[in-house]
Design an enzyme around this catalytic site. Structure first.
Site, short mmCIF file in Angstrom:
data_model
loop_
_atom_site.label_atom_id
_atom_site.label_comp_id
_atom_site.label_asym_id
_atom_site.label_seq_id
_atom_site.Cartn_x
_atom_site.Cartn_y
_atom_site.Cartn_z
N HIS A 1 7.86 2.40 -6.35
CA HIS A 1 7.29 1.43 -7.30
C HIS A 1 7.00 2.02 -8.67
O HIS A 1 6.23 1.46 -9.44
CB HIS A 1 6.02 0.80 -6.71
CG HIS A 1 6.29 -0.07 -5.51
ND1 HIS A 1 5.31 -0.57 -4.70
CD2 HIS A 1 7.46 -0.53 -5.00
CE1 HIS A 1 5.86 -1.29 -3.73
NE2 HIS A 1 7.15 -1.27 -3.89
N CYS B 1 9.95 1.05 -22.80
CA CYS B 1 10.17 0.07 -23.87
C CYS B 1 10.87 -1.16 -23.29
O CYS B 1 11.87 -1.02 -22.59
CB CYS B 1 11.03 0.71 -24.96
SG CYS B 1 11.55 -0.49 -26.21
N CYS C 1 6.40 0.58 -28.67
CA CYS C 1 7.39 1.64 -28.82
C CYS C 1 7.59 1.91 -30.31
O CYS C 1 7.25 1.07 -31.16
CB CYS C 1 8.69 1.13 -28.18
SG CYS C 1 10.09 2.22 -28.31
N ASP D 1 0.20 6.60 -8.02
CA ASP D 1 -0.95 7.41 -8.45
C ASP D 1 -0.65 8.89 -8.63
O ASP D 1 -1.52 9.65 -9.08
CB ASP D 1 -2.12 7.22 -7.46
CG ASP D 1 -1.77 7.58 -6.01
OD1 ASP D 1 -0.85 8.39 -5.79
OD2 ASP D 1 -2.44 7.05 -5.09
N THR E 1 0.10 1.94 4.97
CA THR E 1 0.70 0.76 4.34
C THR E 1 0.54 -0.45 5.25
O THR E 1 0.66 -0.33 6.46
CB THR E 1 2.20 0.97 3.98
OG1 THR E 1 2.70 -0.23 3.38
CG2 THR E 1 3.06 1.36 5.16
N ARG F 1 -6.95 1.53 -13.80
CA ARG F 1 -6.46 2.18 -12.57
C ARG F 1 -6.02 3.60 -12.87
O ARG F 1 -6.27 4.53 -12.10
CB ARG F 1 -5.30 1.38 -11.97
CG ARG F 1 -5.77 0.07 -11.36
CD ARG F 1 -4.63 -0.71 -10.80
NE ARG F 1 -3.95 0.01 -9.73
CZ ARG F 1 -2.69 -0.24 -9.35
NH1 ARG F 1 -1.98 -1.18 -9.96
NH2 ARG F 1 -2.14 0.43 -8.37
N ASN G 1 -2.80 4.38 10.62
CA ASN G 1 -3.45 3.28 9.90
C ASN G 1 -4.62 2.80 10.76
O ASN G 1 -4.42 2.52 11.94
CB ASN G 1 -2.44 2.13 9.68
CG ASN G 1 -2.93 1.11 8.69
OD1 ASN G 1 -4.10 0.73 8.70
ND2 ASN G 1 -2.04 0.65 7.84
N PRO G 2 -5.82 2.70 10.21
CA PRO G 2 -6.94 2.23 11.04
C PRO G 2 -6.75 0.81 11.56
O PRO G 2 -7.40 0.40 12.50
CB PRO G 2 -8.15 2.28 10.09
CG PRO G 2 -7.73 3.13 8.94
CD PRO G 2 -6.23 3.03 8.85
N GLN H 1 4.93 4.08 -1.96
CA GLN H 1 4.80 2.86 -2.76
C GLN H 1 3.71 3.07 -3.81
O GLN H 1 3.47 2.20 -4.64
CB GLN H 1 4.41 1.69 -1.85
CG GLN H 1 5.46 1.37 -0.81
CD GLN H 1 4.90 0.49 0.30
OE1 GLN H 1 4.97 -0.72 0.24
NE2 GLN H 1 4.30 1.11 1.30
P1 OAD Z 1 -2.05 -2.49 1.15
O1 OAD Z 1 -3.34 -2.60 0.43
O2 OAD Z 1 -1.27 -3.71 1.39
O3 OAD Z 1 -2.31 -1.80 2.57
C1 OAD Z 1 -3.09 -0.64 2.69
C2 OAD Z 1 -3.11 -0.22 4.14
O4 OAD Z 1 -3.84 1.00 4.22
C3 OAD Z 1 -3.83 -1.22 5.06
O5 OAD Z 1 -2.98 -1.53 6.16
C4 OAD Z 1 -5.09 -0.48 5.53
O6 OAD Z 1 -5.43 -0.77 6.87
C5 OAD Z 1 -4.64 0.96 5.40
N1 OAD Z 1 -5.72 1.94 5.19
C6 OAD Z 1 -6.94 1.76 4.62
N2 OAD Z 1 -7.64 2.89 4.62
C7 OAD Z 1 -6.85 3.83 5.21
C8 OAD Z 1 -7.00 5.23 5.50
N3 OAD Z 1 -8.12 5.90 5.18
N4 OAD Z 1 -5.98 5.87 6.09
C9 OAD Z 1 -4.83 5.21 6.43
N5 OAD Z 1 -4.63 3.91 6.17
C10 OAD Z 1 -5.62 3.23 5.57
O7 OAD Z 1 -1.19 -1.37 0.36
P2 OAD Z 1 0.39 -1.11 0.43
O8 OAD Z 1 0.93 -1.34 1.78
O9 OAD Z 1 0.61 0.21 -0.20
O10 OAD Z 1 2.85 -3.21 -5.05
O11 OAD Z 1 0.93 -2.24 -0.53
C11 OAD Z 1 2.28 -2.26 -0.87
C12 OAD Z 1 2.45 -2.77 -2.26
O12 OAD Z 1 1.78 -4.01 -2.40
C13 OAD Z 1 1.82 -1.91 -3.34
O13 OAD Z 1 2.66 -0.84 -3.73
C14 OAD Z 1 1.59 -2.86 -4.45
C15 OAD Z 1 1.01 -4.00 -3.65
O14 OAD Z 1 1.05 -5.24 -4.22
C16 OAD Z 1 2.91 -3.57 -6.36
O15 OAD Z 1 1.94 -3.62 -7.09
C17 OAD Z 1 4.28 -3.91 -6.82
#
Ligand code: OAD
Length: 249
Positions: free
Chosen positions: A121, A129, A149, A106, A189, A71, A212-213, A103
């Site tokens: 996050h 470590c 470490c 990157d 999100t 990643r 969000n789409p 969240q």
């Molecule tokens: P998700 O993968 O759960 O959600 C991504 C969202 O982005 C979805 O609702 C999609 O519809 C939307 N999406 C996709 N393409 C898009 C675009 N071009 N423009 C706008 N929105 C778009 O990701 P997160 O909500 O970030 O945590 O997930 C939250 C956390 O869950 C992450 O930080 C990660 C994951 O497990 C950990 O790893 C601890």
């Protein structure tokens, strides 16, 4: 009149000074990075408990590091898109603020020029470590996996996994930014992960715009839910904010 026009007019009338922005994986989708829960998302193919939990790391640190290194390579190869870039232009305001709460791990907001990014996050470019809690930049390339470490203990990615506590200082700063905001943008999100998904309830003074789409649990709380990709909707919203700020009436 389309919803995007509604949103830009509302923002133009409101002239927001204090802006909080919550982002998730969707804002980086147009930079080529995978989401978690969408089509082809990580959690459609892999198990959260194997890759994003302390138990998974303790079972097989090399597997977890391999996933984070793949990643990290994609993140390094990716470029910030128009949404990251345009949000970064909102920071300079004489009396207000613009805080990005993400969240994402990157660093695309920072690479796009945002200086006030609250990373809920953690960050894929740092390691920690597991014994001393020392934080180090991840050497590039990593010599071998899993890395250790200098003290001999394992290093882990400096990210927050499921079941772990977030940095209380960062959560407090993010919560204050949302509570005080007059505009709250929620971008890309799915709204399933706490505490990000609870932040919408703190935005009592704000106009809430979701980008969000797809519909999410947050959509109902939003004043306007734009079913558009971030790189299309964000530039229009940011343009409206700048235009409202340059008006003299
Ligand atoms: P998700 O993968 O759960 O959600 C991504 C969202 O982005 C979805 O609702 C999609 O519809 C939307 N999406 C996709 N393409 C898009 C675009 N071009 N423009 C706008 N929105 C778009 O990701 P997160 O909500 O970030 O945590 O997930 C939250 C956390 O869950 C992450 O930080 C990660 C994951 O497990 C950990 O790893 C601890």
């Amino acid at each position: 009149m389309g919803l995007l026009t509604n949103a830009t007019q509302l923002i133009g009338d409101q002239r927001p000074e204090r802006i909080a922005i919550l982002t998730g994986a969707g804002i980086s989708a147009e930079s080529g990075l995978s989401t978690f829960r969408g089509t082809g998302g990580y959690w459609k193919q892999r198990k959260v408990e194997d890759l994003a939990s302390l138990e998974g790391f303790e079972r097989d640190p090399a597997v977890v590091w391999t996933w984070y290194e793949e990643r990290r390579a994609s993140m390094l190869a990716a470029q910030p898109n128009a949404a990251h870039r345009d949000l970064a232009t909102l920071e300079s305001h004489p009396t207000g603020y613009c805080k990005v709460i993400t969240q994402n791990i990157d660093m695309l907001h920072t690479r796009a020029g945002s200086n006030h990014v609250l990373e809920l996050h953690g960050n894929a470019f740092r390691a920690r470590c597991i014994r001393e809690e020392t934080i180090v930049a991840i050497p590039d390339p990593l010599p071998n996996l899993p890395p250790h470490c200098e003290c001999g203990a394992l290093l882990r990615p400096d990210v927050v996994w499921f079941g772990e506590t977030l940095d209380a200082r960062i959560v407090a700063m993010a919560s204050t930014a949302v509570q005080m905001a007059d505009l709250f943008l929620i971008i890309g999100t799915s709204g399933f992960v706490s505490p990000a998904c609870e932040m919408v309830a703190l935005a009592r003074k704000a106009v809430i715009v979701e980008i969000n789409p797809e519909e999410t649990p947050i959509s109902r709380a939003a004043h306007i839910a734009l079913r558009l990709p971030a790189a299309e909707a964000v530039p229009a919203i940011v343009k409206a904010i700048h235009a409202s700020r340059s008006r003299t009436d």
